[in-house]
Design a protein around this motif. Structure first.
Motif, mmCIF file in Angstrom:
data_model
loop_
_atom_site.group_PDB
_atom_site.id
_atom_site.type_symbol
_atom_site.label_atom_id
_atom_site.label_comp_id
_atom_site.label_asym_id
_atom_site.label_seq_id
_atom_site.Cartn_x
_atom_site.Cartn_y
_atom_site.Cartn_z
ATOM 1 N N GLN A 1 -4.212 -23.194 13.565
ATOM 2 C CA GLN A 1 -3.127 -23.901 14.229
ATOM 3 C C GLN A 1 -1.972 -24.089 13.250
ATOM 4 O OE1 GLN A 1 -6.030 -27.029 15.396
ATOM 5 N NE2 GLN A 1 -5.108 -26.875 17.429
ATOM 6 N N CYS A 2 -0.818 -24.460 13.761
ATOM 7 C CA CYS A 2 0.380 -24.567 12.929
ATOM 8 C C CYS A 2 0.363 -25.844 12.099
ATOM 9 C CB CYS A 2 1.641 -24.544 13.791
ATOM 10 S SG CYS A 2 1.986 -22.928 14.500
ATOM 11 N N PHE A 3 0.749 -25.698 10.840
ATOM 12 C CA PHE A 3 0.800 -26.826 9.920
ATOM 13 C C PHE A 3 1.975 -26.667 8.966
ATOM 14 C CE2 PHE A 3 -0.098 -28.238 5.552
ATOM 15 C CZ PHE A 3 -0.134 -29.609 5.755
ATOM 16 N N LEU A 4 2.628 -27.792 8.667
ATOM 17 C CA LEU A 4 3.646 -27.839 7.616
ATOM 18 C C LEU A 4 3.461 -29.125 6.829
ATOM 19 C CD1 LEU A 4 6.191 -26.662 6.243
ATOM 20 C CD2 LEU A 4 7.553 -28.014 7.860
ATOM 21 N N GLY A 5 3.283 -29.004 5.522
ATOM 22 C CA GLY A 5 3.207 -30.158 4.635
ATOM 23 C C GLY A 5 4.455 -30.238 3.780
ATOM 24 N N ILE A 6 5.015 -31.427 3.679
ATOM 25 C CA ILE A 6 6.228 -31.646 2.892
ATOM 26 C C ILE A 6 5.905 -32.579 1.737
ATOM 27 C CG2 ILE A 6 8.554 -32.637 2.908
ATOM 28 C CD1 ILE A 6 8.833 -31.736 5.805
ATOM 29 N N CYS A 7 6.143 -32.134 0.503
ATOM 30 C CA CYS A 7 5.925 -32.900 -0.722
ATOM 31 C C CYS A 7 4.471 -33.400 -0.788
ATOM 32 C CB CYS A 7 6.945 -34.014 -0.861
ATOM 33 S SG CYS A 7 7.035 -34.685 -2.549
ATOM 34 N N LEU A 8 4.219 -34.675 -0.570
ATOM 35 C CA LEU A 8 2.840 -35.162 -0.564
ATOM 36 C C LEU A 8 1.992 -34.381 0.430
ATOM 37 C CD1 LEU A 8 0.588 -37.176 -1.353
ATOM 38 C CD2 LEU A 8 1.508 -38.710 0.414
ATOM 39 N N GLY A 9 2.567 -34.058 1.585
ATOM 40 C CA GLY A 9 1.829 -33.287 2.585
ATOM 41 C C GLY A 9 1.385 -31.938 2.061
ATOM 42 N N HIS A 10 2.228 -31.298 1.275
ATOM 43 C CA HIS A 10 1.915 -30.038 0.604
ATOM 44 C C HIS A 10 0.765 -30.236 -0.385
ATOM 45 C CE1 HIS A 10 2.613 -26.546 -2.039
ATOM 46 N NE2 HIS A 10 2.923 -27.366 -3.025
ATOM 47 N N GLN A 11 0.827 -31.312 -1.145
ATOM 48 C CA GLN A 11 -0.220 -31.606 -2.128
ATOM 49 C C GLN A 11 -1.543 -31.950 -1.448
ATOM 50 O OE1 GLN A 11 1.560 -34.736 -4.443
ATOM 51 N NE2 GLN A 11 3.278 -33.454 -5.082
ATOM 52 N N LEU A 12 -1.487 -32.707 -0.366
ATOM 53 C CA LEU A 12 -2.703 -33.053 0.376
ATOM 54 C C LEU A 12 -3.379 -31.798 0.922
ATOM 55 C CD1 LEU A 12 -1.449 -36.212 2.312
ATOM 56 C CD2 LEU A 12 -3.169 -36.185 0.490
ATOM 57 N N ALA A 13 -2.571 -30.858 1.395
ATOM 58 C CA ALA A 13 -3.137 -29.608 1.904
ATOM 59 C C ALA A 13 -3.836 -28.840 0.795
ATOM 60 C CB ALA A 13 -2.035 -28.755 2.536
ATOM 61 N N ALA A 14 -3.195 -28.772 -0.368
ATOM 62 C CA ALA A 14 -3.805 -28.059 -1.489
ATOM 63 C C ALA A 14 -5.162 -28.652 -1.835
ATOM 64 C CB ALA A 14 -2.875 -28.100 -2.693
ATOM 65 N N VAL A 15 -5.238 -29.979 -1.906
ATOM 66 C CA VAL A 15 -6.497 -30.648 -2.243
ATOM 67 C C VAL A 15 -7.521 -30.481 -1.125
ATOM 68 C CG1 VAL A 15 -7.548 -32.905 -2.672
ATOM 69 C CG2 VAL A 15 -5.396 -32.306 -3.792
ATOM 70 N N ALA A 16 -7.067 -30.643 0.116
ATOM 71 C CA ALA A 16 -7.983 -30.543 1.259
ATOM 72 C C ALA A 16 -8.637 -29.177 1.354
ATOM 73 C CB ALA A 16 -7.235 -30.845 2.550
ATOM 74 N N LEU A 17 -7.946 -28.146 0.862
ATOM 75 C CA LEU A 17 -8.422 -26.779 1.007
ATOM 76 C C LEU A 17 -9.063 -26.233 -0.269
ATOM 77 C CD1 LEU A 17 -5.359 -25.521 3.047
ATOM 78 C CD2 LEU A 17 -7.630 -26.055 3.942
ATOM 79 N N GLY A 18 -9.214 -27.095 -1.288
ATOM 80 C CA GLY A 18 -9.920 -26.692 -2.489
ATOM 81 C C GLY A 18 -9.075 -26.433 -3.713
ATOM 82 N N GLY A 19 -7.778 -26.746 -3.651
ATOM 83 C CA GLY A 19 -6.905 -26.593 -4.807
ATOM 84 C C GLY A 19 -6.869 -27.849 -5.651
ATOM 85 N N GLN A 20 -5.879 -27.926 -6.530
ATOM 86 C CA GLN A 20 -5.790 -29.053 -7.464
ATOM 87 C C GLN A 20 -4.347 -29.516 -7.605
ATOM 88 O OE1 GLN A 20 -6.533 -28.238 -11.686
ATOM 89 N NE2 GLN A 20 -7.832 -30.052 -11.765
ATOM 90 N N VAL A 21 -4.192 -30.828 -7.741
ATOM 91 C CA VAL A 21 -2.892 -31.458 -7.961
ATOM 92 C C VAL A 21 -2.966 -32.267 -9.246
ATOM 93 C CG1 VAL A 21 -1.291 -33.229 -7.087
ATOM 94 C CG2 VAL A 21 -2.259 -31.522 -5.517
ATOM 95 N N ILE A 22 -1.922 -32.189 -10.069
ATOM 96 C CA ILE A 22 -1.854 -32.954 -11.314
ATOM 97 C C ILE A 22 -0.476 -33.575 -11.451
ATOM 98 C CG2 ILE A 22 -3.533 -31.475 -12.494
ATOM 99 C CD1 ILE A 22 -1.109 -30.215 -13.995
ATOM 100 N N ALA A 23 -0.346 -34.533 -12.370
ATOM 101 C CA ALA A 23 0.972 -35.051 -12.720
ATOM 102 C C ALA A 23 1.757 -33.935 -13.397
ATOM 103 C CB ALA A 23 0.835 -36.246 -13.654
ATOM 104 N N ASN A 24 3.007 -33.797 -13.024
ATOM 105 C CA ASN A 24 3.851 -32.759 -13.619
ATOM 106 C C ASN A 24 3.986 -33.020 -15.124
ATOM 107 O OD1 ASN A 24 5.833 -30.920 -14.385
ATOM 108 N ND2 ASN A 24 7.065 -31.258 -12.550
ATOM 109 N N PRO A 25 3.552 -32.088 -15.984
ATOM 110 C CA PRO A 25 3.662 -32.295 -17.427
ATOM 111 C C PRO A 25 5.101 -32.497 -17.896
ATOM 112 C CG PRO A 25 2.208 -30.438 -16.946
ATOM 113 C CD PRO A 25 2.875 -30.820 -15.658
ATOM 114 N N LEU A 26 6.059 -32.029 -17.098
ATOM 115 C CA LEU A 26 7.471 -32.163 -17.460
ATOM 116 C C LEU A 26 8.082 -33.472 -16.949
ATOM 117 C CD1 LEU A 26 8.649 -28.491 -16.816
ATOM 118 C CD2 LEU A 26 7.965 -29.555 -18.975
ATOM 119 N N GLY A 27 7.277 -34.283 -16.295
ATOM 120 C CA GLY A 27 7.762 -35.566 -15.802
ATOM 121 C C GLY A 27 8.291 -35.484 -14.383
#
Length: 243
Positions: A85-111
């Protein structure tokens, strides 16, 4: 033919569909918002909705303990993507999708990233049915502390920021995430500054300069990001029925 309708998950009062709501409406797509931070229950599936959009917020993708609706939001994202089905994640939504599907989110090392930043399409992005409408040299509004450091298996990087971080990805046949804020108007960015005056007072002076830049670029931002909303509306309207 019925009017397509989106289910939108919202995490904060000042992180709304904003311009995207305007543009989707002009394209004949309606939406209903679930306000997770206000206690609305995130459903188990899309039900009669045609697509899921998950918006941004100041919390992190792993902050389920303090923001319990994130758990059900990630479960819903995974279910929607698996069902094609159709999905669009924006900012946090993008990060939530990455985590939900098996990816990883970290604090940006550049701040923290905030302000205007160019979005550069990858070769895959140039032929992607959604990303290909992004104009060469298009600048986006940024405000984020975290980044997707590892995409889920099968996801495709569609655009990058100047620092090389993922700015857009495809998570499936009709599923996308963007790290930037194509929906954010100068008024929305100003509301984020006012919130930061409480939580991040040391950065506020610089952010007012950034707001001036975004205000000056308003016409360009509207020109560059309305096509993304309209193309997403087309994808939603043309998707086959899911059996």
């Amino acid at each position: 033919m019925s009017t397509p309708r989106l289910l939108v998950i919202q995490h904060e009062d000042d992180c709304t569909l904003a311009w995207f709501g305007e543009w989707l409406g002009a394209a004949g797509v309606g939406f209903d918002a679930v306000l997770g931070h206000r206690g609305d229950v995130v459903p188990d599936d899309l039900g009669g909705y045609d697509a899921l959009v998950v918006l941004g917020g100041a919390m992190g993708a792993y902050d389920d303990a303090s923001c319990p609706w994130l758990t059900s939001t990630k479960a819903l994202i995974a279910k929607v993507v698996a069902a094609r089905q159709c999905f669009l994640g924006i900012c946090l939504g993008h990060q939530l999708a990455a985590v939900a599907l098996g990816g990883q989110v970290i604090a940006n090392p550049l701040g923290q990233a905030n302000g205007l930043s160019p979005v550069a399409l990858t070769p895959a992005g140039q032929v992607d049915q959604l990303a290909q409408v992004i104009a060469t040299g298009a600048r986006s509004v940024q405000w984020n502390d975290d980044i997707v450091s590892r995409l889920p298996e099968g996801a495709v990087e569609l655009a990058t920021a100047p620092d090389g971080t993922v700015q857009m990805a495809s998570f499936g046949e009709r599923a996308w995430g963007v790290q930037f804020h194509p929906e954010a108007s100068p008024e929305v960015f100003d509301s984020w500054i006012r919130a930061a005056e409480v939580s991040e007072p040391l950065v506020v002076d610089r952010l007012h300069d950034v707001l001036d830049q975004i205000t000056s670029a308003e016409a360009d931002l509207r020109r560059d990001w309305e096509p993304l909303a309209r193309r997403f509306a087309q994808v939603v309207a043309s998707q086959p029925a899911i059996s």
